[in-house]
Write a protein that holds these residues in place. Structure first.
Motif, PDB file in Angstrom:
ATOM      1  N   MET A  40      -0.158 -32.899  11.846  1.00 52.15           N
ATOM      2  CA  MET A  40      -0.291 -31.512  11.384  1.00 52.15           C
ATOM      3  C   MET A  40      -1.711 -31.241  10.911  1.00 52.15           C
ATOM      4  N   MET A  44      -4.231 -28.356  12.299  1.00 52.58           N
ATOM      5  CA  MET A  44      -4.920 -27.417  11.394  1.00 52.58           C
ATOM      6  C   MET A  44      -6.428 -27.547  11.510  1.00 52.58           C
ATOM      7  N   ASN A  56       2.035 -22.462  21.537  1.00 49.08           N
ATOM      8  CA  ASN A  56       3.116 -23.454  21.616  1.00 49.08           C
ATOM      9  C   ASN A  56       3.048 -24.300  22.881  1.00 49.08           C
TER      10      ASN A  56
ATOM     11  N   ARG B  98       4.796 -18.248  12.632  1.00 48.94           N
ATOM     12  CA  ARG B  98       3.832 -19.211  13.181  1.00 48.94           C
ATOM     13  C   ARG B  98       4.212 -19.673  14.579  1.00 48.94           C
ATOM     14  N   TRP B  99       5.507 -19.913  14.803  1.00 54.45           N
ATOM     15  CA  TRP B  99       5.917 -20.565  16.041  1.00 54.45           C
ATOM     16  C   TRP B  99       6.697 -19.654  16.971  1.00 54.45           C
ATOM     17  N   GLY B 100       7.171 -18.524  16.480  1.00 57.98           N
ATOM     18  CA  GLY B 100       8.018 -17.668  17.295  1.00 57.98           C
ATOM     19  C   GLY B 100       7.250 -16.970  18.403  1.00 57.98           C
ATOM     20  N   GLY B 220       9.511 -22.568  18.748  1.00 56.86           N
ATOM     21  CA  GLY B 220       8.346 -23.434  18.747  1.00 56.86           C
ATOM     22  C   GLY B 220       8.398 -24.488  19.838  1.00 56.86           C
ATOM     23  N   PRO B 221       7.454 -25.415  19.778  1.00 58.81           N
ATOM     24  CA  PRO B 221       7.332 -26.418  20.832  1.00 58.81           C
ATOM     25  C   PRO B 221       8.449 -27.455  20.765  1.00 58.81           C
ATOM     26  N   TRP B 224       7.209 -33.962  20.724  1.00 57.30           N
ATOM     27  CA  TRP B 224       6.382 -34.443  19.612  1.00 57.30           C
ATOM     28  C   TRP B 224       5.972 -33.315  18.675  1.00 57.30           C
ATOM     29  N   ALA B 225       5.531 -32.196  19.241  1.00 58.90           N
ATOM     30  CA  ALA B 225       4.985 -31.114  18.415  1.00 58.90           C
ATOM     31  C   ALA B 225       6.046 -30.414  17.595  1.00 58.90           C
ATOM     32  N   THR B 228       5.705 -30.812  14.006  1.00 53.34           N
ATOM     33  CA  THR B 228       4.767 -29.989  13.250  1.00 53.34           C
ATOM     34  C   THR B 228       5.452 -28.720  12.719  1.00 53.34           C
ATOM     35  N   THR B 231       7.013 -30.078   9.582  1.00 53.26           N
ATOM     36  CA  THR B 231       5.978 -30.407   8.599  1.00 53.26           C
ATOM     37  C   THR B 231       5.373 -29.147   7.994  1.00 53.26           C
ATOM     38  N   ASN B 232       5.133 -28.171   8.847  1.00 51.89           N
ATOM     39  CA  ASN B 232       4.539 -26.920   8.391  1.00 51.89           C
ATOM     40  C   ASN B 232       5.466 -26.186   7.422  1.00 51.89           C
ATOM     41  N   PRO B 306      -7.054 -28.208   6.473  1.00 54.11           N
ATOM     42  CA  PRO B 306      -5.979 -29.212   6.513  1.00 54.11           C
ATOM     43  C   PRO B 306      -5.821 -29.990   5.219  1.00 54.11           C
ATOM     44  N   ILE B 309      -2.599 -29.849   2.942  1.00 55.87           N
ATOM     45  CA  ILE B 309      -1.369 -30.634   3.062  1.00 55.87           C
ATOM     46  C   ILE B 309      -1.293 -31.665   1.936  1.00 55.87           C
ATOM     47  N   THR B 368       3.067 -41.417   0.126  1.00 60.21           N
ATOM     48  CA  THR B 368       2.056 -40.624   0.823  1.00 60.21           C
ATOM     49  C   THR B 368       0.764 -40.522   0.024  1.00 60.21           C
TER      50      THR B 368
END
Lengths: 83, 379
Positions: A40, A44, A56, B98-100, B220-221, B224-225, B228, B231-232, B306, B309, B368
């Motif tokens: 991520m 970013m 996407n 964000r992803w739509g 969204g994707p 793998w993606a 995200t 995570t987002n 970034p 995060i 983390t």
């Protein structure tokens, strides 16, 4: 742009993971240090550093496997933005 | 829950008044009822607070993350259950934005912005730790018409009242995210009663049995993606929880300042006792540190940096632990009254503990954050 992009992407990764060595063409996911959090961060970083929004359909592993592939992605996005 | 026409979301002073007059005085009653009345949710809509960060073209106000954090802090000061509803609704709204694709955005965002539709985030499963976010128990199988969804999600905040579920499921290509209307055939919502914290957040068990979805339900994707997407969304949720935890600390300070000013022991006002002053000082310092950390995370998010995060992890780690400490101290200061429903501090304590568990437990955060420390040292 491509070489500049490579440099910026490489610098971002090596700043986070200074102990890891890899070539621009090497699969960084195969090296085992990329987790979902860093993935991520990579997304970013590219969006902020190069002023683009990755669509996407471009968000797949094949575009992020190596520095060279990410630079190619940047080149495509930035040329699409000006084109 | 349609919002009245306004020129924009309520300012912080108005939010503060709303919390003081309409939320905080009733938060214990919400907890006892295990429910937040619809009228309260409508008031949130009237104040344009459901998703004010969305751009104006979708009915939002383009509110920056720092300001959004202060709003969630204020709401969290009054009632963590209501803040929890805002948290998950924000996660869903931001994800659709964000992803739509265009159709998904046009279908959902205006309704989410005004609170006409409420969103809930469906990740955790009954037989799997919430920290193990692989969603392996819920599956989405592709067929010629779209997708068929099966599985069960648990501890779904706002699940009892949500109109739209954002559901994580495994497919042949890994984990994917789906937008699922709550009234779809095959969706069954069961209330989870008597939960020890954020008791009024209308938690639910949500079962999906052969739920048929159009291809357009995929958000969204894939592959793998898709990670995200999760995570987002969790990053925004973590930020909201952190800010809400600062609100809990503020509520603890307010309650203790009032209580110790009217209560005495051995003829000495509690406020004059050194150990009370020590605990109050700890709360004030924790509040200020928590807010600064939240503001840093919010500012980095606003800049698209970034680093937001990790800054959000740190903010949430500090604020949630500090809220548990502050609320625990507040109960201690109140003595037996701390356990009484006539005082807010028992609820604050129960709610504070939730902030250490959700959107990344304290222990997961330690993995983390410590890993980041080792990386920094190695540089």
């Amino acid at each position: 742009m491509s070489n500049d992009a490579r440099t910026q992407i490489r610098t971002f990764i090596t700043t986070k993971f200074p102990d890891v060595t890899f070539s621009d063409e090497e699969d960084i996911f195969a090296l085992g240090f990329v987790n979902s959090l860093f993935a991520m961060e990579l997304v970013m970083f590219i969006e902020k550093a190069f002023g683009t929004r990755i669509p996407n359909e471009e968000l797949h592993l094949g575009n992020f496997r190596s520095v060279a592939l990410m630079a190619d992605l940047v080149a495509r996005q930035t040329s699409a933005a000006v084109g | 829950m349609k919002a009245e026409t306004r020129s924009g979301p309520a300012g912080l002073a108005e939010v503060r008044r709303f919390v003081d007059l309409e939320i905080a005085p009733h938060a214990n009653a919400f907890e006892r009822a295990e429910w937040i009345p619809r009228e309260v949710l409508s008031r949130v809509a009237e104040l344009d607070l459901w998703a004010p960060f969305l751009p104006s073209e979708f009915g939002g106000a383009g509110m920056d993350m720092v300001t959004l954090g202060r709003v969630h802090e204020e709401i969290g000061r009054g009632c963590s259950s209501l803040r929890s509803l805002l948290t998950v609704h924000s996660m869903v709204s931001a994800s659709v934005h964000r992803w739509g694709d265009q159709a998904q955005q046009e279908k959902w965002l205006r309704a989410l912005a005004c609170g006409e539709k409420l969103g809930a985030f469906c990740l955790t499963e009954p037989d799997r730790s919430g920290s193990d976010a692989t969603a392996e128990g819920t599956t989405a199988v592709r067929d010629q018409d779209g997708w068929v969804l099966n599985g069960t999600k648990k501890w779904i905040t706002g699940g009892q009242v949500a109109d739209l579920f954002m559901v994580f499921a495994t497919t042949g290509s890994g984990m994917c995210t789906f937008l699922v209307e709550a009234d779809r055939p095959g969706v069954r919502v069961t209330a989870l009663p008597h939960v020890a914290g954020t008791t009024a957040s209308m938690l639910a068990l949500v079962e999906f049995t052969d739920v048929r979805l159009e291809p357009s339900a995929l958000l969204g994707p894939q592959g793998w993606a898709a990670g995200t997407v999760m995570t987002n969304a969790l990053g925004l949720g973590r930020y909201s929880v952190a800010c809400g935890a600062v609100g809990i600390i503020r509520a603890a300070i307010d309650a203790c300042a009032e209580y110790t000013s009217v209560r005495s022991a051995g003829g000495v006002p509690l406020r004059d006792l050194p150990h009370v002053r020590q605990m109050m000082s700890g709360m004030v310092t924790a509040r200020d540190a928590g807010r600064l950390l939240c503001e840093r995370a919010g500012a980095l998010s606003d800049a698209g940096d970034p680093a937001t995060i990790m800054a959000t992890w740190v903010a949430k780690y500090h604020a949630s632990k500090a809220a548990v400490q502050a609320a625990g101290d507040a109960v201690q200061i109140h003595g037996a009254n701390g356990f009484s429903p006539e005082h807010p501090v028992g609820r604050l304590y129960r709610d504070s503990k939730v902030t250490e568990v959700i959107e990344g437990s304290t222990q997961v955060q330690e993995l983390t954050i410590a890993a980041e420390a080792y990386r920094e040292v190695a540089q």
